[in-house]
Design an enzyme around this catalytic site. Structure first.
Site, mmCIF file in Angstrom:
data_model
loop_
_atom_site.group_PDB
_atom_site.id
_atom_site.type_symbol
_atom_site.label_atom_id
_atom_site.label_comp_id
_atom_site.label_asym_id
_atom_site.label_seq_id
_atom_site.Cartn_x
_atom_site.Cartn_y
_atom_site.Cartn_z
ATOM 1 N N GLY A 7 -59.134 42.159 -12.003
ATOM 2 C CA GLY A 7 -59.055 41.704 -10.607
ATOM 3 C C GLY A 7 -57.759 40.933 -10.417
ATOM 4 N N GLY A 9 -55.709 39.838 -8.190
ATOM 5 C CA GLY A 9 -55.478 39.537 -6.778
ATOM 6 C C GLY A 9 -54.986 38.118 -6.616
ATOM 7 C CG ASN A 102 -65.449 30.910 -4.335
ATOM 8 O OD1 ASN A 102 -65.180 29.888 -4.973
ATOM 9 N ND2 ASN A 102 -64.613 31.449 -3.468
ATOM 10 C CE LYS A 183 -63.626 26.377 -4.733
ATOM 11 N NZ LYS A 183 -63.298 27.700 -5.229
ATOM 12 C CG ASN A 187 -66.446 27.939 -2.014
ATOM 13 O OD1 ASN A 187 -65.336 27.996 -1.476
ATOM 14 N ND2 ASN A 187 -66.630 28.219 -3.289
ATOM 15 C CG ASN A 191 -65.577 30.577 1.829
ATOM 16 O OD1 ASN A 191 -64.743 31.479 1.782
ATOM 17 N ND2 ASN A 191 -65.551 29.557 0.991
#
Lengths: 304, 304
Positions: A7, A9, A102, A183, A187, A191
């Site tokens: 991944g 990214g 996440n 976190k 989040n 989000n």
């Protein structure tokens, strides 16, 4: 050590590139950007210094990759089922798999797929986005909290921390549950709310109504975490997250970007899973349950 | 009886036109539609039979209107401060003022402006909209629940009911608080959620996530009303509201229309006021508090 990145990214690419720049051997698995990175290399644009890896070790197929000491997983959690195929070639007996993702419950599910794998959670406090093929735009922050889930080899984790520090990455360890739930305090409100109200973090912080709502949502996460026996996820921490967000430039969290590009949102691990745990612990999170319903509605409307 | 209508829109216009058609003397206060209605009359398009009042008694100024036995107020609650000027010319000693408006706390505030006025709440279960000047499009339903707030003359209310029935309007009385809170069970979820998710009632009912959320929001209202000592606002009633909404065609509640036309939304009486009462009664409505914050955010974003 030898690193693998699954991944490549905004997240996996950023940390992998920092480690490669500092001299580590880093093997990158690429998908749509493979051709581009072969020709032009991998770039990170960052206020902490740009990176250009002219000839990174890149692969189109995981099966061609070597076993690694540490695998950084930067996939979206929606794609974690792909790990069944992607991860095995990179594993040796002592490989540490760092899931820089996440949500709540990620390691539990990956452990079920790989019962003997050594897993840790990586919680990235970073504002970063892949803005074009082979280019990662790092905006600010960048620290990594590591929560050991099932790695008996503490020395390996220590070495990982050392090598991250040498690569210019702030990193530290935290108890696993504390790392994940801390976190989540940031989040879960930001989000979803940036998607629901089609806005950025700064908009939510400056309007007094949404600001109060964000704080209440943070406190819902704190109370749930506390009910689940997780320590150090309290009102004082929520206050720190408010202050940190006040200092940030206007920001679009990953779910907002996913939504803008009509990619699937990570609702399962970011909402459904922690909401279920909270309910089971007798400490439901009503505002975040409502947010989950709104997100599901928004996503499913596209399919209707 | 002699009727006055303040706010000749989707609601005031509908009931006023029905009463006029049945032979009552109805005086309409008009604002932007005055010229149009003078020339072309007032129309209601309705599955229960169209109405065309070719020469209704219309006024541009309340000061020109006669004292009436019943005044129907169909203003948006945001404009209730205008009643200080608009209402006095229409009042005689025994006038009943029927506030056909949504929300909680409306009569309390109007009573403060007119301490001796006789007030009642009118709760319209109607899908109706003013679609062009002088034309009211009545889609379905149309019944009126009347909750007596401060009218000692029960005979007057009975006569109003009789004349409404004669005009083809289903109407009945309910205890005041029960009437207002029952309406809130439907209003609080649907008005705001159709704005927040930019959708219609049917969309919310067919998606399983939003459907569950709507029911939870209805139950929040029921629990708050019960905590406030209001009887008959319970789970069984919420279930009835779910079933009624299932039978409706896709519908945009008034707040959604207000939002679409960038008119102010009735957040104060529909949300802020009942939310405060619920908190004071120790039975807060967290999902509806969140919805209020979202609505405030949406509205204030325009001003930013």
């Amino acid at each position: 050590m030898r690193y693998g990145v699954i991944g490549t990214g905004a997240i996996g690419g950023y940390y992998g590139a920092r480690l490669a720049q500092s001299g580590q051997e880093v093997h990158f698995l690429l998908h749509s950007d493979y051709e581009h990175v072969c020709r032009f290399g991998l770039r990170v644009r960052s206020p902490q210094g740009d990176v250009h890896l002219a000839h990174p070790l890149v692969y189109r197929e995981a099966s061609a990759m070597p076993p690694c000491d540490v695998v950084l997983v930067g996939l979206k959690t929606n794609n974690n089922h792909l790990l069944a195929r992607l991860l095995p070639p990179l594993l040796h007996e002592h490989t540490l798999v760092l899931l820089i993702q996440n949500g709540i419950g990620v390691e539990e599910d990956v452990q079920r797929m790989f019962p003997t794998a050594r897993l840790a959670a990586g919680l990235a406090f970073i504002c970063s986005a892949k803005t074009e093929p082979g280019v990662i735009h790092h905006q600010f922050y960048g620290s990594l909290n590591i929560g050991n889930y099932s790695c008996p080899d503490e020395a390996l984790i220590t070495r990982l921390l050392d090598e991250l520090h040498a690569a210019g990455v702030e990193a530290k360890t935290l108890p696993y549950e504390k790392a994940r739930w801390r976190k989540a305090v940031w989040n879960m409100p930001f989000n979803g709310m940036t998607v629901a109200l089609h806005c950025q973090t700064k908009d939510l912080m400056t309007n007094p109504h949404s600001r109060r709502l964000i704080r209440e949502q943070m406190l819902e996460v704190c109370r749930a975490a506390t009910a689940l026996g997780v320590e150090g996820v309290d009102e004082a921490f929520a206050e720190k997250m408010m202050e940190m967000t006040d200092r940030m430039i206007p920001y679009s969290p990953s779910m907002r970007l996913d939504r803008d590009f009509r990619r699937p949102m990570e609702i399962d691990y970011l909402y459904t899973r922690p909401l279920r745990l909270a309910r089971e612990a007798g400490q439901p999170m009503p505002r975040l349950e409502m947010l989950e319903a709104e997100l599901r509605f928004i996503e499913e409307r596209d399919l209707a």
